[in-house]
Design a protein around this motif. Structure first.
Motif, short mmCIF file in Angstrom:
data_model
loop_
_atom_site.label_atom_id
_atom_site.label_comp_id
_atom_site.label_asym_id
_atom_site.label_seq_id
_atom_site.Cartn_x
_atom_site.Cartn_y
_atom_site.Cartn_z
N VAL A 135 0.49 1.31 2.93
CA VAL A 135 0.56 2.32 1.97
C VAL A 135 -0.44 2.00 0.93
O VAL A 135 -0.06 1.10 0.37
CB VAL A 135 1.94 2.79 1.48
CG1 VAL A 135 1.83 3.92 0.62
CG2 VAL A 135 2.89 2.96 2.62
N LEU A 149 0.86 6.65 -4.83
CA LEU A 149 2.34 6.50 -5.01
C LEU A 149 2.53 7.11 -6.35
O LEU A 149 1.92 6.81 -7.38
CB LEU A 149 3.04 5.13 -4.86
CG LEU A 149 2.76 4.67 -3.39
CD1 LEU A 149 3.80 3.21 -3.58
CD2 LEU A 149 3.49 5.60 -2.36
N THR A 182 5.16 7.77 -9.73
CA THR A 182 5.82 6.71 -10.68
C THR A 182 7.36 6.31 -9.97
O THR A 182 7.65 5.10 -9.94
CB THR A 182 5.91 7.17 -12.00
OG1 THR A 182 6.82 8.40 -12.00
CG2 THR A 182 4.56 6.96 -12.72
N ASP A 183 7.95 7.37 -9.42
CA ASP A 183 9.15 7.16 -8.83
C ASP A 183 9.17 6.28 -7.76
O ASP A 183 10.00 5.39 -7.39
CB ASP A 183 10.10 8.48 -8.44
CG ASP A 183 10.48 9.28 -9.48
OD1 ASP A 183 10.03 8.71 -10.94
OD2 ASP A 183 11.45 10.10 -9.43
N GLU A 184 7.91 6.50 -6.82
CA GLU A 184 8.03 5.80 -5.52
C GLU A 184 7.58 4.19 -5.86
O GLU A 184 7.85 3.09 -5.48
CB GLU A 184 6.87 6.13 -4.70
CG GLU A 184 7.38 7.59 -4.27
CD GLU A 184 6.25 8.28 -3.34
OE1 GLU A 184 6.39 9.12 -2.49
OE2 GLU A 184 5.06 8.35 -3.93
N ALA A 231 8.52 2.87 -8.71
CA ALA A 231 9.58 2.02 -9.12
C ALA A 231 10.52 1.44 -8.04
O ALA A 231 11.09 0.50 -8.12
CB ALA A 231 10.36 3.10 -10.05
N TRP A 232 10.55 2.39 -7.09
CA TRP A 232 11.30 2.22 -5.93
C TRP A 232 10.94 0.69 -5.07
O TRP A 232 11.55 -0.18 -4.90
CB TRP A 232 11.11 3.19 -4.92
CG TRP A 232 12.11 2.84 -3.76
CD1 TRP A 232 13.57 3.25 -3.58
CD2 TRP A 232 11.67 2.37 -2.43
NE1 TRP A 232 13.94 2.91 -2.30
CE2 TRP A 232 12.94 2.31 -1.70
CE3 TRP A 232 10.64 1.78 -1.93
CZ2 TRP A 232 12.75 1.82 -0.34
CZ3 TRP A 232 10.62 1.19 -0.71
CH2 TRP A 232 11.60 1.28 0.16
N LEU A 233 9.47 0.80 -5.27
CA LEU A 233 8.69 -0.25 -4.34
C LEU A 233 9.14 -1.63 -5.35
O LEU A 233 9.38 -2.59 -4.66
CB LEU A 233 7.26 -0.05 -4.39
CG LEU A 233 6.12 -0.91 -3.53
CD1 LEU A 233 6.40 -0.38 -2.25
CD2 LEU A 233 4.84 -0.74 -4.04
#
Ligand SMILES: Nc1ncnc2c1ncn2[C@@H]1O[C@H](COP(=O)(O)OP(=O)(O)O)[C@@H](O)[C@H]1O
Ligand SMILES: [Mg+2]
Lengths: 341, 259
Positions: B90, B95, B97-99, B101-103
C-alpha cells in the motif's frame, strides 16, 4: 492484500484518564496554569462583586435617607409616640422602607401596631409588635392611621374610619378616589424630573464603566490562559509527538487538550470566583464597614455572577486551548523524535 | 505519476536468493530534504530498498548518513519530500490520518534512538499506552504489559518512572512498548547504543526469537557487530543513499570497515 484499517476512536474516558494523570503528575505546572485562570476570573469577579456592593450600598443609603425623612416628617406632627397605638392599613406588601419606618416608630416607644386581622401576611415577619384586630376596632384609641403598601387602597368605609382619628398618613402613590385629599398627608416623595435624569445618567455611566472594566478583565484572562496553554503544548511537544508515533489519533490529542483546559477552567473559575468575591467584600468592608456591606450585598445576584464567572473561566480556557490543541494534534510524529526538541 | 522502475535497484540490491520473496516494505527513490531557514540538509538523496517479510535486516552507516530519516520515512512517521513508500504493497501517501494512525499502532513497533518514553507515566503505563490506542484496556492490557515487561527483564520495575531507570533499562521499556500490539514489523533505531554488553546480547536474542518464532520483520540501524552478525542481511547507507547489500556470512567482521 491491503489490510489497513481506520484507527479506532477511543472513548472519552481514556482521554480523561490521561488528562487526570497528567494534571496530577504535573501538579506544579498545572497549578501555575490554573493560577493564571484564577487571577483572571478573580479580577472579573471582584469587579462584578464591587459593582453589586456599590449599588447595594447606594440603595441602602437612599433607603436610610428616606426612612429618616419620613420619620422627621411624622415627628413634626406628633412630637412623642410614647405608649400610643397606631393603626396600620396594609394596601399590598409593605416595602423595605415602610417596614423600617414602622420599626423606628416602635423603637421610639409606640405601644403597638394594630392591623386588620387577615392582612398580617402583607407585613414582613420581622415586625413583631403587630396586633391583629377585627375591622371595627381598628381606629379606636389610635394616635394615627398609617396606610402603607404599594397597591390601591382596599375597599373600606374610609369616611367613617378617618372621621374618628386625629391624623391619617399614607405612603402609597395615590389617596382614595379624590374624596379625602384634605385628610391624607403624603409621606412618599415623587422624584423631580431633574433628579430622575441625573440618576439615569449616573446609571448609564456606571454601566459603561463596568462593561469597560469587565472587558479589560476578560482580556487579561484570555491572555493569561492562552499563554499558559501554549506553554503547556510547547512543553509537551515531545510527549504528544510520541503518542502520535504510537498511533494516537489527532482527535485524541485534541480531546486531551480541550478536556484538560476545561478542567483547569472549571477549577480555576471556582477558586477565582471565590477569591474575587472575598477580595471585594473585604476591601469594601474596610471602607464602608462590615455591617453595611453585609446588609446591602444581595446574595442571589452574587451567586449568579459566581456561576457566570465559572462559565466564563471554562469557555475562555477552552477557547484559549483551541489553537494549541490544533497545533499539537497536527504535528508530524517524527518531530518528536529529535532529542533536541 | 511516475511509473515505478524497480529493475534498476533490483539489479543492485536484490540478492539472488531473495528473488521472489514477499516484500513487506518497499522504499523507492526516497528523498528527504530538511529546510530550517536558509539551511538546507539533504538527509536522503534517493534511497531505494526492499525489506522482505520476516527477515532481520540491519542498516549500517556513519552518523548523519540518514538512517533515522530513512526509518521515519519507511515507518510512516513523516512524509518524504519525494519518492514512494509501500507497506504491504500500500502506498502510504494514499492513506488518511486515521489509517496512518492504525498502521503506526498495530502494524509497526518503534524503538526510537532517544527512547521517547512518556516521562510522566510508569513503565507499565508506557507499555499499556499503545494498547489503549488499539482499544485494549483494563486488566487484559495490564496482564499483557506485565508479561512483555517480564520478557525484557523489567518485571521488578513495573511502577517506576523512566527517570528512575538507567539508560539500558529505559531502552528495554521502549522495546517492551514496541511489542505492545504484537506488530508485524519492528523498527529499531540503534537499539543497543546505550546497552551494556550483556543486555545487548539479551536484546539480540529477543530479536532473533521474535523473528524466528513469530515471524516478525525486524529492521534495525546499528553499529553493533553482534547485531550485524545475527541479522539476515545488512544494508549500507552513505550520504542518503543505500549503497550496498550483503549477508553477514559474506563479510569479514575483522576488517577495517567495522572498526
Ligand atoms: N528534523 C531535522 N531537521 C533538520 N535536519 C535534520 C533533521 N533530522 C535530521 N537532520 C539532518 O539530516 C541528516 C541525517 O540525519 P539522521 O537521519 O538523523 O542520520 P543518522 O540517524 O544516520 O545519524 C543529518 O545531517 C541531520 O543533521
Ligand atoms: Mg540516527
Amino acid at each position: 492484500m491491503p489490510k489497513i484499517q481506520n484507527q479506532i476512536k477511543l472513548p472519552i474516558s481514556v482521554a480523561l484518564e490521561v488528562v487526570l494523570q497528567g494534571l496530577r503528575i504535573r501538579l506544579g505546572r498545572s497549578v501555575v496554569t490554573i493560577t493564571g485562570v484564577i487571577c483572571g476570573i478573580a479580577f472579573l469577579m471582584s469587579i462584578l462583586t464591587g459593582q453589586l456592593i456599590k449599588q447595594g450600598v447606594s440603595e441602602e443609603d437612599a433607603k436610610r435617607a428616606e426612612v429618616d425623612r419620613i420619620n422627621n416628617f411624622m415627628k413634626a406632627d406628633l412630637p412623642t409616640l410614647d405608649g400610643k397605638n397606631i393603626t396600620l392599613i396594609a394596601a399590598g406588601m409593605l416595602s423595605e422602607v415602610e417596614t423600617r419606618v414602622l420599626e423606628r416608630i416602635i423603637a421610639d416607644g409606640a405601644a403597638g401596631i394594630k392591623v386588620e386581622s387577615g392582612t398580617e401576611s402583607q407585613i414582613p415577619r420581622k415586625l413583631t409588635a403587630l396586633r391583629p384586630v377585627p375591622r371595627d376596632q381598628l381606629i379606636a384609641e389610635s394616635a394615627f392611621v398609617l396606610v402603607m403598601g404599594g397597591d390601591t387602597l382596599p375597599d373600606r368605609d374610609w369616611r367613617v374610619l378617618l372621621g374618628q382619628t386625629p391624623l391619617a398618613l399614607t405612603t402609597p402613590g395615590g389617596s382614595p378616589a379624590g374624596m379625602l385629599d384634605g385628610q391624607f398627608v403624603k409621606l412618599s416623595r415623587e422624584l423631580t424630573e431633574e433628579e430622575l435624569a441625573r440618576r439615569a445618567a449616573q446609571a448609564r455611566k456606571d454601566k459603561f464603566r463596568s462593561i469597560w472594566i469587565g472587558a479589560v478583565a476578560l482580556l487579561v484572562t484570555v491572555i493569561g490562559i492562552t499563554n499558559a496553554m501554549l506553554m503547556s503544548v510547547t512543553e509537551r511537544f515531545r510527549e504528544i509527538g510520541t503518542m502520535k508515533c504510537l498511533g494516537a489519533l489527532s482527535a485524541f490529542i485534541r480531546q486531551i487538550f480541550l478536556l484538560e483546559s476545561s478542567m483547569m477552567g472549571l477549577s480555576g473559575g471556582i477558586v477565582g470566583a471565590i477569591v474575587g468575591a472575598l477580595f471585594s467584600i473585604i476591601a469594601y468592608a474596610l471602607s464602608y464597614g462590615i455591617s453595611m456591606v453585609a446588609g446591602s450585598l444581595p446574595l442571589v445576584p452574587l451567586f449568579g455572577f459566581g456561576i457566570v464567572c465559572v462559565i466564563v473561566g471554562i469557555v475562555l480556557s477552552v477557547v484559549a486551548a483551541l489553537y494549541p490543541a490544533h497545533v499539537a494534534s497536527n504535528m508530524v510524529p517524527a518531530h518528536a523524535l529529535r532529542s533536541n526538541v | 505519476m511516475k511509473a515505478l522502475d524497480h529493475t534498476k535497484f533490483k539489479a543492485l540490491f536484490t540478492l539472488p536468493e531473495n528473488e521472489g520473496r514477499p516484500v513487506i516494505i518497499r522504499g523507492v527513490d526516497i528523498i528527504k530534504t530538511y529546510r530550517m531557514g536558509d539551511q538546507v540538509t539533504h538527509a536522503l538523496r534517493g534511497a531505494t530498498l526492499d525489506v522482505y517479510k520476516g527477515e532481520y535486516l540491519s542498516i549500517m552507516g556513519p552518523s548523519g548518513s540518514g538512517k533515522s530519516t530513512l526509518f521515519n520515512a519507511i515507518g510512516a512517521l513523516h512524509k518524504p519530500t519525494s519518492g514512494k513508500v509501500y507497506i504491504d504493497q500500500v502506498d502510504i501517501a494514499q492513506l488518511d490520518t486515521d489509517e496512518l494512525a492504525w498502521l503506526r499502532c498495530r502494524k509497526i513497533g518503534y524503538i526510537f534512538q532517544s527512547y521517547n518514553l512518556i516521562q510522566v507515566m510508569t513503565c507499565l503505563e508506557n507499555v499499556m499506552l499503545p494498547m489503549s490506542f488499539a482499544g485494549l484496556d483494563g486488566e487484559e492490557a495490564r496482564e499483557k504489559a506485565i508479561q512483555i515487561l517480564k520478557l525484557v527483564g523489567l518485571g521488578h520495575r513495573l511502577l517506576h518512572k523512566p527517570a528512575e531507570l538507567s539508560g539500558g533499562q529505559q531502552q528495554r521499556v521502549a522495546i517492551a512498548r514496541s511489542l505492545a500490539n504484537s506488530p508485524e514489523i519492528v523498527l529499531a533505531d540503534e537499539p543497543t547504543a546505550n546497552l551494556d554488553q550483556n543486555t545487548g546480547q539479551e536484546m539480540i536474542d529477543l530479536f532473533v526469537k521474535l523473528q524466528e518464532e513469530l515471524g516478525v520483520t525486524i529492521i534495525s540501524a546499528t553499529h553493533d557487530l553482534k547485531m550485524l552478525q545475527s541479522s539476515d542481511r545488512i544494508l549500507w547507507i552513505a550520504d542518503g543513499r543505500i549503497v550496498k547489500a550483503a549477508r553477514p556470512e559474506e563479510l569479514d567482521f575483522n576488517s577495517e570497515d567495522f572498526h
